[in-house]
Design a protein around this motif. Structure first.
Motif, PDB file in Angstrom:
ATOM      1  N   ILE A  54     -12.736   1.480   1.130  1.00  0.00           N
ATOM      2  CA  ILE A  54     -13.912   1.361   0.279  1.00  0.00           C
ATOM      3  C   ILE A  54     -13.723   0.243  -0.746  1.00  0.00           C
ATOM      4  O   ILE A  54     -14.624  -0.552  -0.975  1.00  0.00           O
ATOM      5  N   VAL A  55     -12.538   0.156  -1.341  1.00  0.00           N
ATOM      6  CA  VAL A  55     -12.336  -0.787  -2.450  1.00  0.00           C
ATOM      7  C   VAL A  55     -11.625  -2.081  -2.067  1.00  0.00           C
ATOM      8  O   VAL A  55     -11.808  -3.098  -2.721  1.00  0.00           O
ATOM      9  N   SER A  56     -10.791  -2.059  -1.030  1.00  0.00           N
ATOM     10  CA  SER A  56     -10.049  -3.264  -0.668  1.00  0.00           C
ATOM     11  C   SER A  56      -9.607  -3.206   0.787  1.00  0.00           C
ATOM     12  O   SER A  56      -8.434  -2.960   1.087  1.00  0.00           O
ATOM     13  N   HIS A  57     -10.550  -3.449   1.701  1.00  0.00           N
ATOM     14  CA  HIS A  57     -10.261  -3.299   3.125  1.00  0.00           C
ATOM     15  C   HIS A  57      -9.209  -4.281   3.628  1.00  0.00           C
ATOM     16  O   HIS A  57      -8.633  -4.083   4.681  1.00  0.00           O
ATOM     17  N   LYS A  58      -8.918  -5.334   2.884  1.00  0.00           N
ATOM     18  CA  LYS A  58      -7.933  -6.327   3.320  1.00  0.00           C
ATOM     19  C   LYS A  58      -6.497  -5.878   3.065  1.00  0.00           C
ATOM     20  O   LYS A  58      -5.564  -6.419   3.655  1.00  0.00           O
ATOM     21  N   THR A  59      -6.307  -4.909   2.189  1.00  0.00           N
ATOM     22  CA  THR A  59      -4.970  -4.464   1.813  1.00  0.00           C
ATOM     23  C   THR A  59      -4.375  -3.563   2.887  1.00  0.00           C
ATOM     24  O   THR A  59      -4.976  -2.563   3.274  1.00  0.00           O
ATOM     25  N   CYS A  60      -3.198  -3.907   3.367  1.00  0.00           N
ATOM     26  CA  CYS A  60      -2.504  -3.099   4.379  1.00  0.00           C
ATOM     27  C   CYS A  60      -1.531  -2.154   3.686  1.00  0.00           C
ATOM     28  O   CYS A  60      -0.698  -2.596   2.900  1.00  0.00           O
ATOM     29  N   ILE A  61      -1.639  -0.866   3.977  1.00  0.00           N
ATOM     30  CA  ILE A  61      -0.738   0.103   3.355  1.00  0.00           C
ATOM     31  C   ILE A  61       0.016   0.954   4.380  1.00  0.00           C
ATOM     32  O   ILE A  61       0.951   1.639   4.022  1.00  0.00           O
ATOM     33  N   LEU A  62      -0.398   0.898   5.638  1.00  0.00           N
ATOM     34  CA  LEU A  62       0.248   1.703   6.668  1.00  0.00           C
ATOM     35  C   LEU A  62       0.998   0.811   7.654  1.00  0.00           C
ATOM     36  O   LEU A  62       0.603  -0.333   7.872  1.00  0.00           O
ATOM     37  N   PRO A  63       2.065   1.316   8.274  1.00  0.00           N
ATOM     38  CA  PRO A  63       2.800   0.526   9.267  1.00  0.00           C
ATOM     39  C   PRO A  63       1.889   0.118  10.425  1.00  0.00           C
ATOM     40  O   PRO A  63       1.064   0.900  10.877  1.00  0.00           O
ATOM     41  N   GLY A  64       2.017  -1.120  10.880  1.00  0.00           N
ATOM     42  CA  GLY A  64       1.253  -1.602  12.019  1.00  0.00           C
ATOM     43  C   GLY A  64      -0.177  -1.977  11.692  1.00  0.00           C
ATOM     44  O   GLY A  64      -0.934  -2.416  12.563  1.00  0.00           O
ATOM     45  N   GLU A  65      -0.568  -1.838  10.443  1.00  0.00           N
ATOM     46  CA  GLU A  65      -1.967  -2.039  10.071  1.00  0.00           C
ATOM     47  C   GLU A  65      -2.387  -3.510  10.051  1.00  0.00           C
ATOM     48  O   GLU A  65      -3.554  -3.822  10.278  1.00  0.00           O
TER      49      GLU A  65
END
Length: 133
Positions: free
Chosen positions: A25-36
């Protein structure tokens, strides 16, 4: 004992999904999960405006589904829990059956699949197995 474990698993998996869904919702470009990182490349629309909108809708939907699961469990609403268990199992089936196409795009959905396996097992047990007195 099994009901207690399933309760905690459902709370944990539904609560966990607020992280990636809320991020969408706020920052779809940010990767936080492995493989994302690779998965994001495969899912991005060409138009930046459309991309931001769709990621927000995607995230909001997942947050709402998680909130409903937590509410149904907390309030003991077995009808809603049964409906949501069907939705969770259908989503898991979709991840398993159609998620293979993501591998060709080097997108890893195994993390989401694994969370849904746990959540589907917990919510299905809690919704459909009678309470033993």
């Amino acid at each position: 004992m099994l009901r207690t474990v399933a309760t905690y698993v459902l709370y944990a998996t539904a609560g966990f999904l607020f992280l990636p869904a809320g991020r969408d919702i706020v920052s779809h470009k940010t990767c936080i999960l492995p493989g994302e990182k690779d998965m994001r490349k495969a899912m991005n629309a060409t138009s930046v405006k459309v991309r931001t909108f769709f990621w927000g809708v995607w995230g909001m939907n997942h947050c709402m589904m998680s909130a409903l699961k937590i509410y149904a469990l907390h309030s003991g609403d077995l009808t809603l829990l049964k409906i949501l268990s069907v939705q969770t199992v259908v989503c898991l089936a979709y991840l398993v059956l159609c998620g293979k196409s993501c591998l060709a795009a080097k997108a890893d959905v195994s993390g989401f699949r694994n969370v849904f396996v746990l959540e589907a097992a917990a919510i299905t047990f809690l919704a459909w197995c009678p309470v033993v007195a």
